[in-house]
Scaffold this motif. Sequence first.
Motif, short mmCIF file in Angstrom:
data_model
loop_
_atom_site.label_atom_id
_atom_site.label_comp_id
_atom_site.label_asym_id
_atom_site.label_seq_id
_atom_site.Cartn_x
_atom_site.Cartn_y
_atom_site.Cartn_z
N PRO A 1 -8.15 -2.47 1.51
CA PRO A 1 -9.59 -2.01 1.30
C PRO A 1 -9.32 -0.77 1.93
CG PRO A 1 -7.71 -3.75 3.39
CD PRO A 1 -7.12 -3.47 2.01
N THR A 2 -10.44 -0.04 1.87
CA THR A 2 -10.93 2.05 1.78
C THR A 2 -12.10 1.80 2.57
OG1 THR A 2 -9.39 1.87 0.02
CG2 THR A 2 -10.49 3.41 1.09
N GLY A 3 -12.28 3.13 3.60
CA GLY A 3 -13.60 3.26 4.29
C GLY A 3 -13.61 3.05 5.20
N GLY A 4 -13.18 3.43 5.69
CA GLY A 4 -13.70 3.24 7.76
C GLY A 4 -12.50 2.74 7.62
N VAL A 5 -11.09 2.80 7.43
CA VAL A 5 -9.89 2.26 8.00
C VAL A 5 -8.71 3.61 8.85
CG1 VAL A 5 -7.37 1.01 7.07
CG2 VAL A 5 -9.37 0.86 5.74
N SER A 6 -8.34 3.22 9.72
CA SER A 6 -7.95 4.23 10.77
C SER A 6 -6.75 3.58 11.53
CB SER A 6 -8.70 4.38 11.56
OG SER A 6 -9.05 3.60 12.57
N PRO A 7 -6.24 4.55 12.08
CA PRO A 7 -4.99 4.23 12.55
C PRO A 7 -4.83 2.90 13.78
CG PRO A 7 -4.70 6.46 12.61
CD PRO A 7 -5.90 6.03 12.16
N SER A 8 -6.63 2.76 14.30
CA SER A 8 -6.59 1.86 15.25
C SER A 8 -6.91 0.37 14.49
CB SER A 8 -7.74 2.39 15.73
OG SER A 8 -8.43 2.50 15.54
N ASN A 9 -6.76 0.16 13.02
CA ASN A 9 -7.36 -0.97 12.93
C ASN A 9 -6.79 -1.09 11.86
OD1 ASN A 9 -8.53 0.36 10.12
ND2 ASN A 9 -10.87 0.64 11.84
N ALA A 10 -5.55 -0.02 11.10
CA ALA A 10 -5.02 -0.62 10.02
C ALA A 10 -4.35 -2.02 10.16
CB ALA A 10 -4.18 1.07 8.94
N ALA A 11 -3.80 -2.06 11.18
CA ALA A 11 -2.58 -3.27 11.36
C ALA A 11 -3.59 -4.12 10.99
CB ALA A 11 -1.88 -3.01 13.14
N SER A 12 -4.32 -4.47 11.56
CA SER A 12 -5.03 -5.45 11.45
C SER A 12 -5.62 -5.76 9.79
CB SER A 12 -6.54 -5.30 12.25
OG SER A 12 -6.37 -4.73 13.55
N TYR A 13 -5.34 -4.99 9.48
CA TYR A 13 -6.01 -5.53 7.56
C TYR A 13 -5.02 -5.53 7.32
CZ TYR A 13 -10.70 -3.07 7.85
OH TYR A 13 -12.30 -2.71 7.65
N LEU A 14 -3.80 -5.65 7.68
CA LEU A 14 -2.09 -5.42 7.08
C LEU A 14 -1.75 -6.56 7.17
CD1 LEU A 14 -0.80 -1.67 7.24
CD2 LEU A 14 -1.65 -3.09 5.44
N SER A 15 -1.93 -7.09 8.03
CA SER A 15 -1.93 -8.81 8.76
C SER A 15 -2.86 -9.56 8.22
CB SER A 15 -1.72 -8.80 10.74
OG SER A 15 -3.47 -8.74 10.79
N LEU A 16 -3.41 -9.45 6.99
CA LEU A 16 -4.37 -10.20 6.76
C LEU A 16 -3.03 -10.51 5.55
CD1 LEU A 16 -7.71 -9.42 6.72
CD2 LEU A 16 -6.91 -10.23 8.32
N PRO A 17 -3.34 -11.89 4.63
CA PRO A 17 -2.00 -12.16 3.51
C PRO A 17 -2.93 -11.79 2.34
CG PRO A 17 -3.42 -14.11 4.54
CD PRO A 17 -4.04 -13.18 6.07
N ASN A 18 -4.27 -11.88 2.70
CA ASN A 18 -4.62 -11.48 0.94
C ASN A 18 -4.79 -9.81 0.95
OD1 ASN A 18 -6.90 -11.22 3.17
ND2 ASN A 18 -7.86 -11.57 1.82
N VAL A 19 -4.72 -8.56 1.67
CA VAL A 19 -4.24 -7.26 1.77
C VAL A 19 -2.67 -6.89 1.91
CG1 VAL A 19 -4.12 -5.27 3.42
CG2 VAL A 19 -5.90 -7.39 3.36
N VAL A 20 -2.74 -6.00 0.91
CA VAL A 20 -1.40 -5.83 -0.11
C VAL A 20 -0.93 -3.98 0.42
CG1 VAL A 20 0.47 -5.36 -1.76
CG2 VAL A 20 -1.58 -6.78 -1.67
N CYS A 21 -2.39 -3.39 1.00
CA CYS A 21 -2.07 -2.62 1.37
C CYS A 21 -3.35 -1.50 1.95
CB CYS A 21 -1.57 -1.60 0.41
SG CYS A 21 -2.51 -1.00 -0.99
N ALA A 22 -3.57 -0.44 2.66
CA ALA A 22 -4.37 -0.36 2.74
C ALA A 22 -4.79 1.64 2.54
CB ALA A 22 -4.96 -0.35 4.30
N GLY A 23 -6.19 1.87 2.19
CA GLY A 23 -6.59 3.26 1.90
C GLY A 23 -6.95 4.49 3.10
N GLY A 24 -6.88 5.64 3.16
CA GLY A 24 -6.53 5.99 4.41
C GLY A 24 -6.53 7.76 4.29
N SER A 25 -7.88 8.16 4.86
CA SER A 25 -7.33 10.00 4.91
C SER A 25 -6.93 10.63 5.98
CB SER A 25 -9.14 9.53 4.56
OG SER A 25 -10.01 9.44 5.71
N TRP A 26 -6.38 9.68 7.21
CA TRP A 26 -6.90 10.24 8.11
C TRP A 26 -5.24 11.09 8.18
CZ3 TRP A 26 -5.44 5.10 8.08
CH2 TRP A 26 -4.60 4.62 7.91
N VAL A 27 -4.23 10.58 6.84
CA VAL A 27 -2.94 11.00 6.52
C VAL A 27 -2.96 12.04 5.83
CG1 VAL A 27 -2.14 9.19 6.96
CG2 VAL A 27 -2.31 10.08 4.89
#
Length: 215
Positions: free
Chosen positions: A163-189
Motif C-alpha cells: 500500500p502506498t499513498g497516505g501511509v504514515s507512521p501513525s497507520n503503517a503498523a495497521s497496514y503491515l499487520s494485514l496478512p496480504n501486506v508485505v510492505c508499505a510505501g511512504g515518503s515521511w522518511v
Amino acid sequence: MSITPQAASARNREICQMAPIIPVLVVHDVAHARPLAEALVRGGLPVLEVTLRTPVALDVIREMAKVEGGVVGAGTLVTPDDVTAAVAAGAQFGVSPGATDLLLDTCEDIGLPLLAGAASASEAMRLLERGYDMLKFFPAEASGGVPTLKAVGAPLPQISFCPTGGVSPSNAASYLSLPNVVCAGGSWVAPSDLVNSGQWGKIEALARAASQLGL
C-alpha cells in the motif's frame, strides 16, 4: 531479456520483503542522491523508489544505483518511454500508479519487474489473471485504506500488496499487520526540509525507526 508476470511478481515480492517500508522519493537535486540513499540504507531501508516526477529523476536513479546495499527502482512509470529510460538509468524494478496492457507489455519485454498499481478488486483480479500476484495498492488511504485491503484479502488471499499513498507512521503498523501486506510505501522518511538541508543523520534515524515497524 524478457520477464514473465509470475517472475516479475516473485522478484518484487523478494524486494518488498527486504524492509517494511519502501521510501517514496521525490528528489529535485542530483547532489542529494548519494547521501540520501546512503542514509536510508544505513537506517535499514535498502529498497528505494525514485519517482519520475522531477527533471533530474533519472540522474538521481543513476547516482543511487551506485550505493552499496541499495535496490533502486523507478516510480510513477506511466509510458513505455518511462520504462526504457528507467532501465537505462539503472532501475532494478518499476512501480506504476495503475496498469495498462501497453505498460505491462513493455516491462515484460524489457525485463523490468513491475509493481503495478490497483485500487479495486476488479483491477487486482485483472492483474492476477495476467499472472501478477504482488501489487501496489494505490492510492491506499483514498481507496479505503486498511478496511478495504482487509476486505479484499478475504476473497483474494493469493494477492499481496504494497500500500502506498497516505501511509504514515501513525497507520503503517495497521497496514503491515494485514496478512496480504508485505510492505508499505511512504515518503515521511525523507521529508523535503531534511533533504534540502542535508540532515542525513536525521533521515537515517527516521529510516531506522521505520525499519522496525511491523516487527
